[in-house]
Design a protein around this motif. Structure first.
Motif, PDB file in Angstrom:
ATOM      1  N   SER A  69     -38.647  18.337  15.184  1.00 38.79           N
ATOM      2  CA  SER A  69     -39.815  18.552  16.031  1.00 38.79           C
ATOM      3  C   SER A  69     -39.339  18.692  17.462  1.00 38.79           C
ATOM      4  N   VAL A  70     -39.690  19.800  18.100  1.00 35.44           N
ATOM      5  CA  VAL A  70     -39.196  20.069  19.444  1.00 35.44           C
ATOM      6  C   VAL A  70     -40.335  20.592  20.313  1.00 35.44           C
ATOM      7  N   PRO A  71     -40.214  20.410  21.634  1.00 36.87           N
ATOM      8  CA  PRO A  71     -41.200  21.013  22.528  1.00 36.87           C
ATOM      9  C   PRO A  71     -40.922  22.498  22.705  1.00 36.87           C
ATOM     10  N   GLU A  72     -41.954  23.215  22.978  1.00 36.06           N
ATOM     11  CA  GLU A  72     -41.834  24.651  23.192  1.00 36.06           C
ATOM     12  C   GLU A  72     -40.797  24.953  24.280  1.00 36.06           C
ATOM     13  N   GLY A  73     -40.031  26.003  24.061  1.00 34.68           N
ATOM     14  CA  GLY A  73     -39.064  26.439  25.054  1.00 34.68           C
ATOM     15  C   GLY A  73     -37.640  25.983  24.793  1.00 34.68           C
ATOM     16  N   GLU A  74     -37.498  25.005  23.918  1.00 31.70           N
ATOM     17  CA  GLU A  74     -36.139  24.512  23.629  1.00 31.70           C
ATOM     18  C   GLU A  74     -35.350  25.499  22.784  1.00 31.70           C
ATOM     19  N   ASN A  75     -34.038  25.516  23.008  1.00 36.46           N
ATOM     20  CA  ASN A  75     -33.126  26.222  22.119  1.00 36.46           C
ATOM     21  C   ASN A  75     -32.715  25.241  21.028  1.00 36.46           C
ATOM     22  N   LEU A  76     -32.641  25.707  19.811  1.00 29.95           N
ATOM     23  CA  LEU A  76     -32.328  24.765  18.742  1.00 29.95           C
ATOM     24  C   LEU A  76     -31.410  25.403  17.714  1.00 29.95           C
ATOM     25  N   VAL A  77     -30.754  24.499  16.953  1.00 30.97           N
ATOM     26  CA  VAL A  77     -29.781  24.918  15.953  1.00 30.97           C
ATOM     27  C   VAL A  77     -30.103  24.262  14.623  1.00 30.97           C
ATOM     28  N   LEU A  78     -30.183  25.083  13.593  1.00 30.45           N
ATOM     29  CA  LEU A  78     -30.345  24.586  12.229  1.00 30.45           C
ATOM     30  C   LEU A  78     -29.029  24.783  11.503  1.00 30.45           C
ATOM     31  N   ASN A  79     -28.673  23.817  10.683  1.00 32.89           N
ATOM     32  CA  ASN A  79     -27.370  23.833  10.027  1.00 32.89           C
ATOM     33  C   ASN A  79     -27.470  24.017   8.520  1.00 32.89           C
ATOM     34  N   CYS A  80     -26.496  24.713   7.990  1.00 32.55           N
ATOM     35  CA  CYS A  80     -26.409  24.955   6.553  1.00 32.55           C
ATOM     36  C   CYS A  80     -24.942  24.819   6.160  1.00 32.55           C
ATOM     37  N   SER A  81     -24.675  24.082   5.102  1.00 34.35           N
ATOM     38  CA  SER A  81     -23.294  23.977   4.611  1.00 34.35           C
ATOM     39  C   SER A  81     -23.271  24.286   3.122  1.00 34.35           C
ATOM     40  N   PHE A  82     -22.172  24.829   2.645  1.00 35.68           N
ATOM     41  CA  PHE A  82     -22.040  25.207   1.242  1.00 35.68           C
ATOM     42  C   PHE A  82     -20.679  24.782   0.726  1.00 35.68           C
ATOM     43  N   THR A  83     -20.626  24.552  -0.581  1.00 34.36           N
ATOM     44  CA  THR A  83     -19.466  23.865  -1.156  1.00 34.36           C
ATOM     45  C   THR A  83     -18.319  24.797  -1.540  1.00 34.36           C
ATOM     46  N   ASP A  84     -18.572  26.093  -1.637  1.00 35.63           N
ATOM     47  CA  ASP A  84     -17.556  27.017  -2.135  1.00 35.63           C
ATOM     48  C   ASP A  84     -17.436  28.158  -1.142  1.00 35.63           C
ATOM     49  N   SER A  85     -16.246  28.402  -0.648  1.00 32.46           N
ATOM     50  CA  SER A  85     -16.078  29.439   0.374  1.00 32.46           C
ATOM     51  C   SER A  85     -16.088  30.850  -0.206  1.00 32.46           C
ATOM     52  N   ALA A  86     -16.054  30.958  -1.527  1.00 31.25           N
ATOM     53  CA  ALA A  86     -16.079  32.281  -2.162  1.00 31.25           C
ATOM     54  C   ALA A  86     -17.524  32.760  -2.260  1.00 31.25           C
ATOM     55  N   ILE A  87     -18.016  33.290  -1.152  1.00 33.06           N
ATOM     56  CA  ILE A  87     -19.401  33.728  -1.138  1.00 33.06           C
ATOM     57  C   ILE A  87     -19.474  35.226  -0.953  1.00 33.06           C
ATOM     58  N   TYR A  88     -20.581  35.799  -1.382  1.00 35.84           N
ATOM     59  CA  TYR A  88     -20.818  37.225  -1.219  1.00 35.84           C
ATOM     60  C   TYR A  88     -21.601  37.471   0.067  1.00 35.84           C
ATOM     61  N   ASN A  89     -22.677  36.690   0.221  1.00 38.55           N
ATOM     62  CA  ASN A  89     -23.414  36.725   1.473  1.00 38.55           C
ATOM     63  C   ASN A  89     -24.237  35.457   1.636  1.00 38.55           C
ATOM     64  N   LEU A  90     -24.823  35.290   2.793  1.00 32.98           N
ATOM     65  CA  LEU A  90     -25.670  34.133   3.090  1.00 32.98           C
ATOM     66  C   LEU A  90     -26.905  34.646   3.808  1.00 32.98           C
ATOM     67  N   GLN A  91     -28.050  34.087   3.454  1.00 29.47           N
ATOM     68  CA  GLN A  91     -29.305  34.521   4.063  1.00 29.47           C
ATOM     69  C   GLN A  91     -30.061  33.344   4.625  1.00 29.47           C
ATOM     70  N   TRP A  92     -30.808  33.618   5.663  1.00 31.97           N
ATOM     71  CA  TRP A  92     -31.781  32.679   6.189  1.00 31.97           C
ATOM     72  C   TRP A  92     -33.167  33.251   5.934  1.00 31.97           C
ATOM     73  N   PHE A  93     -34.031  32.388   5.366  1.00 32.53           N
ATOM     74  CA  PHE A  93     -35.409  32.765   5.076  1.00 32.53           C
ATOM     75  C   PHE A  93     -36.344  31.872   5.885  1.00 32.53           C
ATOM     76  N   ARG A  94     -37.526  32.411   6.117  1.00 36.92           N
ATOM     77  CA  ARG A  94     -38.606  31.628   6.705  1.00 36.92           C
ATOM     78  C   ARG A  94     -39.713  31.497   5.672  1.00 36.92           C
TER      79      ARG A  94
END
Lengths: 113, 113
Positions: free
Chosen positions: B12-37
């Motif tokens: 929860s953040v106030p309007e105007g802030e810059n923010l970072v969401l984190n994602c980690s995965f267990t296997d580096s052999a990936i084809y692609n990664l997506q972010w969805f809303r």
């Protein structure tokens, strides 16, 4: 161009009842998927169909069956609903290409009492 | 087992802030990664897709980075707005898993005026 459509939007079942969730896509995609989403969890794959005429199990297939009726339609059937199947169900289809993403339907909310 | 984890679960953040969401995965052999809303009661909308050969993708106020070697991706949202309030899901297509996305549980973001 409606994208991915799902019916019904919402359903209430009693334990032991059966029902079929319908999904259709009009984007001429080969692959289609069924996911379930539970609170606090990401989407989990139930079944998928890589192409017309083929289906394969995903991560959580128990209690479900699927039919790839034709290229457009992919249905999910609950033969004997259980409260543990209360969830939101999403259908998706796949466009392979430069931008390889899945397109999702709006979801079906299922409550099993 | 191939897994995707998102931190934090809620923000929860106030309007105007810059923010970072984190994602980690267990296997580096990936084809692609997506972010969805995902908006409440709605389906998923693809925001950004990063191929395994790419380091980042940008769309408007959104920037997603990918570090395969460390198994991490971040979604940076600049100058957050109340309209950004939604759940953000990270999904990974691992190499060898036929078109099967593995989802994180999501980060629920609330931006208040």
């Amino acid at each position: 161009n409606a994208g991915v459509t799902q019916t019904p939007k919402f359903q209430v079942l009693k334990t032991g009842q059966s029902m079929t969730l319908q999904c259709a896509q009009d984007m001429n995609h080969n692959s289609m998927y069924w996911y379930r989403q539970d609170p606090g969890m990401g989407l989990r794959l139930i079944y998928y169909s890589a192409s017309e005429g083929t289906t394969d199990k995903g991560e959580v297939p128990n209690g479900y069956n699927v039919s790839r009726l034709n290229k457009r339609e992919f249905s999910l059937r609950l033969e004997s609903a259980a409260p543990s199947q209360t969830s939101v169900y999403f259908c998706a289809s796949w466009l392979a290409g430069v931008r390889e993403t899945q397109y999702f339907g709006p979801g079906t909310r299922l409550l099993v009492l | 087992k191939q897994e995707v984890t998102q931190i934090p679960a809620a923000l929860s953040v106030p309007e105007g802030e810059n923010l970072v969401l984190n994602c980690s995965f267990t296997d580096s052999a990936i084809y692609n990664l997506q972010w969805f809303r995902q908006d409440p009661g709605k389906g998923l909308t693809s925001l950004l897709l990063i191929q395994s050969s790419q380091r980042e993708q940008t769309s408007g106020r959104l920037n997603a980075s990918l570090d395969k070697s460390s198994g991490r991706s971040t979604l940076y949202i600049a100058a957050s707005q109340p309209g950004d309030s939604a759940t953000y899901l990270c999904a990974v297509l691992f190499s060898g898993g036929y078109n099967k996305l593995i989802f994180g549980a999501g980060t629920r973001l609330a931006v208040h005026p």
